[in-house]
Write an enzyme that holds these catalytic residues in place. Structure first.
Site, PDB file in Angstrom:
ATOM      1  CB  CYS A  66      -0.958   0.002   1.195  1.00  0.00           C
ATOM      2  SG  CYS A  66      -0.116  -0.115   2.786  1.00  0.00           S
TER       3      CYS A  66
ATOM      4  CG  HIS B 235      15.719   0.899  -1.209  1.00  0.00           C
ATOM      5  ND1 HIS B 235      15.099   1.936  -0.533  1.00  0.00           N
ATOM      6  CD2 HIS B 235      14.711   0.139  -1.728  1.00  0.00           C
ATOM      7  CE1 HIS B 235      13.786   1.818  -0.649  1.00  0.00           C
ATOM      8  NE2 HIS B 235      13.524   0.738  -1.361  1.00  0.00           N
TER       9      HIS B 235
END
Length: 440
Positions: free
Chosen positions: A49, A90
């Site tokens: 989301c 990351h």
């Protein structure tokens, strides 16, 4: 080695609607659209989301990702494009919860595991991405085991449940009434469902919504007009509606606790408030509001930020180990291919020797085994020292040396997916031999 590149669209730069508009079709379609590109050798897509992330292994990664972003219709101002080292850092930060809206949350690690498994099952991953994602999952677990980054409550909903646990010394056997089935109410109910409580009652103005949540969590739905009859049996009441007036007045609570000999904990997480403040004056009633919960959330966030520093140190150590692993993999690929080529020669030459000897003598099983052991031993002794040198060169990052060895022995089939022999390899081998004066 063909390396990893990635493009990241996340809550840091993009609004929810921008992330939604950047996502077209289902996961399977997106994966195969990427993988079917001629120069994409591996790919993984992460979609939650709060983010859309694409990881690829390709010799033309930058142009492919830019083109794909254009295809998606995503504006470049909401996208971060990362090279190999940045992508690895990351990914490890992501699995450790450092890139999440709520630092240290656990859900992202499960999402990475599931979406990586989906890509692996779809056949779009290989050695390079497998290594990165397996390391990321391992690091995510390690950070949560060795730090307190995922401990404590940071949302108002979970903080309300933790506060109730602190006050009662646990919620085992308690009866809890949740008033309001909005976003915060749902978070509260889900947090409660993980506790060993006696019963959860969900009250809401729209009864159907209360039924849906109660069914999902194994609770009981209550009509908002009926909450007065459930108050006497409740130990904890958590209220978070959007009503402009009090849901629980002093009069209502006074009647509910009449002749009561145990505590009733009221937690008001609404704004404006759902519970009249003067109820705190009543005997056996304790009232907490959103300000109490903010203290818990802020304290937890501060603690998590401190723990994030420990997580950063773990990530840096693991990145160093991961890069070393990639270097060793490159050497291992070269060594494996070198052994394969030399072993093929060994088998052919052994067969020739057996055939020549058979023309003069009967060659039995023992003689064949002796020749096999002899050629096997010669190959291993010849390649033993070069194997050590190749591994040392990889660990030291001596790419030039590895490339020369690769070209000299025609070993570099770097990620050519559909071809068994690297195009032009014979010509290239001859050129390198001439350049370095290597004689047959």
């Amino acid at each position: 080695m063909t390396e990893i590149s990635s493009m990241v669209i996340s809550h840091k730069k993009a609004k929810v609607e921008e992330m939604e508009s950047a996502w077209h079709g289902d996961l399977d379609g997106l994966l195969h659209n990427l993988y079917n590109h001629e120069y994409v050798y591996e790919c993984v897509v992460l979609k939650t989301c709060n983010r859309v992330e694409i990881y690829i292994v390709s010799p033309k990664s930058s142009s492919i990702l830019f083109s794909f972003a254009k295809e998606m219709g995503a504006s470049t101002h909401i996208i971060d494009f990362y090279g190999h080292d940045e992508s690895l850092e990351h990914l490890l930060r992501l699995s450790g919860g450092l890139e999440s809206m709520i630092v240290g949350e656990d859900q992202i690690l499960g999402q990475i595991k599931d979406l990586y498994a989906y890509s692996k099952k779809a056949g779009t991953t290989g050695k390079i991405l497998d290594t990165a994602f397996e390391k990321a999952i391992q690091v995510g677990k390690k950070i949560r085991n060795e730090t307190l980054i995922n401990k404590g409550s940071v949302s108002i909903g979970s903080a309300a449940v933790d506060l109730a646990e602190d006050i009662f010394g646990g919620l085992t056997g308690k009866s809890v009434l949740v008033i309001g089935a909005g976003e915060i109410g749902v978070l509260v109910a889900k947090a409660l469902a993980e506790k060993d409580i006696e019963a959860i009652y969900i009250a809401n103005r729209t009864f159907k919504k209360a039924e849906e949540i109660a069914y999902e969590l194994g609770g009981h739905a209550v009509k908002l007009d009926d909450i007065r009859s459930y108050l006497p049996g409740a130990d904890v009441v958590i209220s978070g509606t959007g009503a402009p007036h009090y849901i629980l007045t002093r009069e209502i609570i006074e009647k509910a606790v009449k002749d009561r000999d145990r505590k009733l904990l009221l937690i008001d997480i609404a704004n404006p408030r759902d519970i009249e403040e003067s109820v705190a004056e009543l005997e056996n009633v304790e009232l907490c509001n959103i300000d109490n919960l903010r203290v818990i959330s802020e304290r937890t966030l501060k603690m998590r930020k401190e723990e994030a520093k420990k997580a950063e140190a773990i990530i840096q150590d693991e990145i160093r180990l991961l890069n070393l692993q990639y270097k060793r993999q490159k050497a291992d690929r070269l060594i494996s291919e070198l052994y394969r080529q030399v072993y093929d020669v060994r088998v052919r030459e052994r067969e020739k020797a057996v055939n020549r000897l058979s023309a003069y003598h009967t060659i039995g099983e023992i003689e064949t085994e002796v020749l096999d052991d002899l050629t096997h031993s010669i190959v291993n002794k010849i390649l033993g020292e070069p194997t050590k040198v190749l591994r040392q060169a990889a660990e030291l990052g001596n790419e030039e040396f590895l490339d020369v060895v690769s070209k000299v022995f025609c070993l570099d089939k770097d990620r050519v997916r559909v071809e068994n022999v690297k195009p032009g390899c014979t010509k290239e081998q001859a050129q390198v031999k001439e350049q370095y004066a290597v004689k047959d």
